[in-house]
Motif scaffolding. Structure first.
Motif, PDB file in Angstrom:
ATOM      1  N   ALA A   1       0.865  -1.189   0.000  1.00 53.51           N
ATOM      2  CA  ALA A   1       0.000   0.000   0.000  1.00 53.51           C
ATOM      3  C   ALA A   1       0.892   1.226   0.000  1.00 53.51           C
ATOM      4  CB  ALA A   1      -0.921   0.012   1.207  1.00 53.51           C
ATOM      5  N   ASP A   2       0.689   2.103  -0.966  1.00 55.62           N
ATOM      6  CA  ASP A   2       1.510   3.303  -1.109  1.00 55.62           C
ATOM      7  C   ASP A   2       0.635   4.524  -0.828  1.00 55.62           C
ATOM      8  OD1 ASP A   2       3.208   5.331  -1.774  1.00 55.62           O
ATOM      9  OD2 ASP A   2       3.740   4.539  -3.752  1.00 55.62           O
ATOM     10  N   LEU A   3       0.818   5.131   0.349  1.00 52.72           N
ATOM     11  CA  LEU A   3      -0.020   6.259   0.765  1.00 52.72           C
ATOM     12  C   LEU A   3       0.731   7.580   0.699  1.00 52.72           C
ATOM     13  CD1 LEU A   3      -1.879   4.629   3.795  1.00 52.72           C
ATOM     14  CD2 LEU A   3      -2.428   4.554   1.359  1.00 52.72           C
ATOM     15  N   ARG A   4       1.847   7.606  -0.045  1.00 54.27           N
ATOM     16  CA  ARG A   4       2.606   8.852  -0.143  1.00 54.27           C
ATOM     17  C   ARG A   4       1.780   9.948  -0.797  1.00 54.27           C
ATOM     18  NH1 ARG A   4       7.887   6.415  -2.972  1.00 54.27           N
ATOM     19  NH2 ARG A   4       6.279   5.027  -3.819  1.00 54.27           N
ATOM     20  N   ALA A   5       1.081   9.620  -1.863  1.00 54.41           N
ATOM     21  CA  ALA A   5       0.285  10.634  -2.550  1.00 54.41           C
ATOM     22  C   ALA A   5      -0.876  11.124  -1.704  1.00 54.41           C
ATOM     23  CB  ALA A   5      -0.233  10.077  -3.883  1.00 54.41           C
ATOM     24  N   GLY A   6      -1.266  10.341  -0.711  1.00 50.00           N
ATOM     25  CA  GLY A   6      -2.353  10.748   0.163  1.00 50.00           C
ATOM     26  C   GLY A   6      -1.917  11.616   1.327  1.00 50.00           C
ATOM     27  N   GLY A   7      -0.621  11.847   1.460  1.00 47.09           N
ATOM     28  CA  GLY A   7      -0.133  12.746   2.498  1.00 47.09           C
ATOM     29  C   GLY A   7       0.431  12.072   3.718  1.00 47.09           C
ATOM     30  N   PHE A   8       0.563  10.728   3.708  1.00 49.56           N
ATOM     31  CA  PHE A   8       1.038  10.034   4.898  1.00 49.56           C
ATOM     32  C   PHE A   8       2.535   9.753   4.877  1.00 49.56           C
ATOM     33  CE2 PHE A   8      -3.520   8.735   5.349  1.00 49.56           C
ATOM     34  CZ  PHE A   8      -3.724   9.404   6.548  1.00 49.56           C
ATOM     35  N   ALA A   9       3.236  10.159   3.814  1.00 49.69           N
ATOM     36  CA  ALA A   9       4.699  10.100   3.754  1.00 49.69           C
ATOM     37  C   ALA A   9       5.241   8.705   4.014  1.00 49.69           C
ATOM     38  CB  ALA A   9       5.321  11.091   4.737  1.00 49.69           C
TER      39      ALA A   9
ATOM     40  N   LEU B   1     -13.193   2.448   8.042  1.00 55.34           N
ATOM     41  CA  LEU B   1     -12.868   2.310   6.631  1.00 55.34           C
ATOM     42  C   LEU B   1     -12.349   3.657   6.149  1.00 55.34           C
ATOM     43  CD1 LEU B   1     -12.924   0.544   4.078  1.00 55.34           C
ATOM     44  CD2 LEU B   1     -15.263   1.355   3.684  1.00 55.34           C
ATOM     45  N   ASP B   2     -11.035   3.746   5.949  1.00 61.25           N
ATOM     46  CA  ASP B   2     -10.401   5.011   5.594  1.00 61.25           C
ATOM     47  C   ASP B   2     -10.167   5.067   4.088  1.00 61.25           C
ATOM     48  OD1 ASP B   2      -9.240   7.519   6.069  1.00 61.25           O
ATOM     49  OD2 ASP B   2      -8.213   6.797   7.858  1.00 61.25           O
ATOM     50  N   ASP B   3      -9.729   6.232   3.615  1.00 58.57           N
ATOM     51  CA  ASP B   3      -9.580   6.426   2.173  1.00 58.57           C
ATOM     52  C   ASP B   3      -8.142   6.616   1.730  1.00 58.57           C
ATOM     53  OD1 ASP B   3      -9.176   8.901   3.290  1.00 58.57           O
ATOM     54  OD2 ASP B   3     -10.491   9.987   1.928  1.00 58.57           O
ATOM     55  N   GLY B   4      -7.191   6.397   2.650  1.00 60.25           N
ATOM     56  CA  GLY B   4      -5.786   6.489   2.288  1.00 60.25           C
ATOM     57  C   GLY B   4      -5.271   7.896   2.122  1.00 60.25           C
TER      58      GLY B   4
ATOM     59  N   LEU C   1      -8.937   0.307   7.998  1.00 54.88           N
ATOM     60  CA  LEU C   1      -8.648  -0.337   6.729  1.00 54.88           C
ATOM     61  C   LEU C   1      -8.232   0.736   5.741  1.00 54.88           C
ATOM     62  CD1 LEU C   1     -11.613  -2.861   6.370  1.00 54.88           C
ATOM     63  CD2 LEU C   1      -9.267  -3.370   7.070  1.00 54.88           C
ATOM     64  N   GLN C   2      -7.044   0.563   5.155  1.00 53.65           N
ATOM     65  CA  GLN C   2      -6.553   1.503   4.160  1.00 53.65           C
ATOM     66  C   GLN C   2      -6.499   0.824   2.797  1.00 53.65           C
ATOM     67  OE1 GLN C   2      -6.207   4.570   4.671  1.00 53.65           O
ATOM     68  NE2 GLN C   2      -5.484   4.990   6.758  1.00 53.65           N
ATOM     69  N   PRO C   3      -6.843   1.557   1.731  1.00 53.14           N
ATOM     70  CA  PRO C   3      -6.724   0.992   0.385  1.00 53.14           C
ATOM     71  C   PRO C   3      -5.257   0.956  -0.051  1.00 53.14           C
ATOM     72  CG  PRO C   3      -7.378   3.280   0.266  1.00 53.14           C
ATOM     73  CD  PRO C   3      -7.347   2.938   1.737  1.00 53.14           C
ATOM     74  N   ALA C   4      -4.986   0.269  -1.149  1.00 51.51           N
ATOM     75  CA  ALA C   4      -3.611   0.171  -1.644  1.00 51.51           C
ATOM     76  C   ALA C   4      -3.089   1.539  -2.081  1.00 51.51           C
ATOM     77  CB  ALA C   4      -3.536  -0.821  -2.799  1.00 51.51           C
ATOM     78  N   THR C   5      -3.964   2.376  -2.604  1.00 52.32           N
ATOM     79  CA  THR C   5      -3.638   3.753  -2.955  1.00 52.32           C
ATOM     80  C   THR C   5      -4.826   4.623  -2.560  1.00 52.32           C
ATOM     81  OG1 THR C   5      -4.502   3.442  -5.198  1.00 52.32           O
ATOM     82  CG2 THR C   5      -2.120   3.151  -4.884  1.00 52.32           C
ATOM     83  N   PRO C   6      -4.611   5.910  -2.338  1.00 55.00           N
ATOM     84  CA  PRO C   6      -5.728   6.772  -1.921  1.00 55.00           C
ATOM     85  C   PRO C   6      -6.872   6.737  -2.917  1.00 55.00           C
ATOM     86  CG  PRO C   6      -3.630   7.890  -1.603  1.00 55.00           C
ATOM     87  CD  PRO C   6      -3.329   6.641  -2.373  1.00 55.00           C
ATOM     88  N   ILE C   7      -8.083   6.558  -2.401  1.00 52.63           N
ATOM     89  CA  ILE C   7      -9.241   6.414  -3.277  1.00 52.63           C
ATOM     90  C   ILE C   7      -9.541   7.696  -4.035  1.00 52.63           C
ATOM     91  CG2 ILE C   7     -11.765   6.175  -3.210  1.00 52.63           C
ATOM     92  CD1 ILE C   7     -11.425   3.842  -1.398  1.00 52.63           C
ATOM     93  N   GLU C   8      -9.293   8.861  -3.402  1.00 52.65           N
ATOM     94  CA  GLU C   8      -9.614  10.090  -4.115  1.00 52.65           C
ATOM     95  C   GLU C   8      -8.536  10.474  -5.118  1.00 52.65           C
ATOM     96  OE1 GLU C   8      -9.001   9.809  -0.859  1.00 52.65           O
ATOM     97  OE2 GLU C   8      -8.428  11.728   0.030  1.00 52.65           O
ATOM     98  N   VAL C   9      -7.426   9.761  -5.132  1.00 53.19           N
ATOM     99  CA  VAL C   9      -6.348  10.053  -6.072  1.00 53.19           C
ATOM    100  C   VAL C   9      -6.420   9.130  -7.275  1.00 53.19           C
ATOM    101  CG1 VAL C   9      -3.842  10.070  -6.377  1.00 53.19           C
ATOM    102  CG2 VAL C   9      -4.850  10.961  -4.276  1.00 53.19           C
TER     103      VAL C   9
END
Length: 622
Positions: free
Chosen positions: A79-87, A242-245, A289-297
């Protein structure tokens, strides 16, 4: 990984209970992401770096046994959440997961933190890459992580690795039982229901509850004390967010990651999971629960869908009787706009007010009641307007919608015309003139010393066919207050609500003497659940809690993911014997707040989400 919502609900209880902390929490959330990605404190260092498995880093306890050590681990980016702001991103041991578990009790995944301000593409690692990570181990807000913020801390291993498999996350695994899967790919198995959508509009996160049982607040089930506390603790342990990453804070009207205007989803509806896996994470005091990548991205992964296991009711419940009475909290119905007067609590614009009024008119006219107790309606005299301006406006709207002068309102008692004795919201009674007839003037009982800032009840005696019944509208002091909630679970000001109950008992005796009839019905928002002290006082005085006795399992209010009834209908024994039924019309509490009057998704013709409290309906036989 979002902070718990600052709960800025528009209702009187939610406004005031959390009003004092909302500003602080809003400011806190403004820096929450910075806190998550930057404020790790002094990171541990070590002279030597040890090669470890991820399971060794995680250990079998709540915290890593290697905190303070610098380690090197290998894992596949899941899961890559860098684009979602979690660094950062999650890595899981190659080939781990699935039905077999080579490391019982220990997770095979960990969060890799890249440091504040890290470029989302800085490491070159992408989903599916096998990476070697070197850095110190720490715990941040309950999440085990490895900080890889220095040059060369992450290497992509060219040979790659076997993609980890998702492990079932059963609905029976709650709280600490989830620790062994922290950071791993999971697929929820069993029943997971929507329990609360109040964070969705701000943080893009949706509260779920594991298992088929409805989470019911502790003091709705048991007397304040160990049993009630245990019930609420169990509800809390079953929660799964249920989070959105993404760490982005949403604005009202933004596209939401899980709900849409076209599809109705209510608390109690069941999640239908898509095929892809999710990462089980922890943050801000909740399992997530986090998605593999941010859902809004990205458009992939797709969000889940929902089965309507708690569908909207087709109409009001049947309670029988020749006359029906109801209580309805109308969630700050103010004809004075809050944009014109900051002391007003309702709609801010004429357009919002038109929607609010239309929805409440639809709800009341659709309720099928002959007498309705209203709560949270504007006390017009406090805002410099003639007494009863707001209730007269609502009655006018009800009659205009019906095309006949069906409804009338009970005038506010003379002693409440002095604004000094009143709050900005008040209670009111409206009735259908062809169904019941008022007998004598309305009556109140001014608050005793020490209760000056509470709302006075309003009572009116009616002739209902052959029965003389006095109806009392009540709105007890809210649970708001400074500091943490009292440890007994009843919220702030329980002692004041108890005094209001005792005052109500005395008032009922006076009303019975004045009317010559023992039949009294007490309606309203008592700001107390069924097993709390204020309701106990009334029960011990002989009054019957009709909803509790006749409609078990029906509730009027949703708060922090738990159902309960702050709204009650209590009757004297003689009247209770003539009650044919009592029920809740579930049009509000289970609904997404994003469908309320202030949202572009509001349907003006619909009674759904006309308020945040559900109305209670009572049938009375001749």
């Amino acid at each position: 990984m979002r902070q718990s919502e600052p709960a800025t609900y528009p209702s009187e209880r939610r406004r005031r209970r959390r009003g004092l902390i909302a500003v602080g929490l809003a400011a806190l959330f403004a820096v929450a992401v910075v806190t998550f990605v930057a404020d790790r404190g002094a990171l541990p260092t070590a002279a030597d770096t040890a090669a470890r498995t991820i399971s060794e880093v995680q250990g079998t306890g709540a915290e890593s046994p290697l905190v303070g050590s610098v380690v090197t681990v290998e894992g596949v980016v899941t899961a890559d959440l860098r684009a979602g702001g979690f660094a950062g991103f999650y890595v899981q041991t190659a080939g781990s997961g699935g039905e077999s578990d080579a490391t019982p009790g220990a997770s095979d995944a960990v969060f890799v933190y890249l440091g504040s301000g890290a470029d989302p593409a800085s490491t070159g690692a992408t989903l599916g890459d096998l990476v070697r990570v070197t850095g110190p181990v720490s715990e941040h807000q309950g999440l085990t992580e490895i900080t890889a913020a220095t040059p060369g801390a992450i290497d992509v291993v060219p040979s790659g690795g076997v993609t980890p498999a998702a492990t079932d996350l059963p609905d029976t695994a709650i709280d600490a039982e989830r620790e062994a899967l922290e950071g791993m790919l999971v697929h929820p198995a069993g029943t997971f229901r929507v329990s609360d959508s109040h964070e969705l509009d701000q943080f893009g996160s949706l509260w779920l509850t594991a298992g088929p049982e409805t989470p019911v607040t502790g003091t709705e089930q048991a007397r304040p004390g160990p049993l009630a506390a245990a019930a609420s603790e169990k509800n809390r342990a079953r929660r799964l967010v249920l989070d959105d990453g993404s760490s982005a804070r949403l604005n009202q009207g933004d596209e939401q990651p899980y709900f849409s205007g076209a599809t109705v989803v209510r608390a109690g509806d069941t999640i239908v999971w898509p095929a892809q896996a999710w990462v089980l994470s922890y943050g801000f005091d909740d399992w997530r629960l986090q998605p593999a990548t941010p859902i809004e991205v990205a458009g992939d992964p797709a969000p889940p869908t929902f089965a309507q296991t708690n569908p909207r009711p087709l109409g009001p419940p049947s309670v029988g009787g020749s006359v029906r009475a109801a209580t309805f909290n109308v969630q700050n119905y103010f004809t004075t706009l809050s944009s014109d007067n900051p002391q007003a609590r309702g709609a801010a614009t004429p357009a919002q007010f038109r929607v609010q009024k239309s929805k409440i008119v639809s709800a009341i006219n659709g309720l099928g009641a002959d007498v309705v107790c209203l709560l949270e309606i504007e006390n017009s005299i406090r805002l410099g307007e003639p007494i009863d301006t707001a209730v007269a406006d609502l009655v006018g709207g009800l009659n205009a919608a019906l095309g006949t002068p069906t409804w009338a309102f009970v005038p506010t008692p003379e002693s409440l015309h002095d604004a000094a004795h009143t709050d900005f919201i008040t209670t009111a009674l409206i009735y259908k003139a062809d169904a019941v007839t008022p007998v004598g003037p309305s009556v109140t009982r001014l608050p005793a010393a020490g209760l000056e800032n509470t709302r006075a009840p309003i009572a009116q005696t009616f002739q209902m066919s052959d029965r003389t019944v006095t109806v009392v509208a009540n709105h007890f002091k809210s649970k708001s207050g400074d500091g943490p909630d009292p440890s007994d679970g009843q919220g702030h000001s329980s002692a004041e609500r108890v005094r209001q109950s005792r005052s109500l008992v005395a008032l009922v005796g006076e009303l019975q003497s004045a009317s010559g009839s023992p039949d009294v019905l007490m309606l309203g928002d008592f700001n107390a659940y069924a097993e709390e002290d204020p309701i106990l006082v009334l029960s011990e005085a002989g009054f019957v809690d009709l909803l509790h006795d006749l409609a078990p399992g029906e509730y009027t209010y949703l708060y922090d993911g738990e159902m309960g009834s702050l709204d009650h209908a209590l009757a004297t024994p003689s009247l209770a014997a003539a009650v044919s039924g009592a029920a809740v019309w579930s049009i509000n509490s289970a609904e997404w707040a994003g469908r309320g009057y202030a949202s572009g998704l509001a349907d003006p013709a619909s009674p759904f989400r006309s308020s945040d409290h559900d109305p209670v309906l009572v049938g009375i036989s001749p």
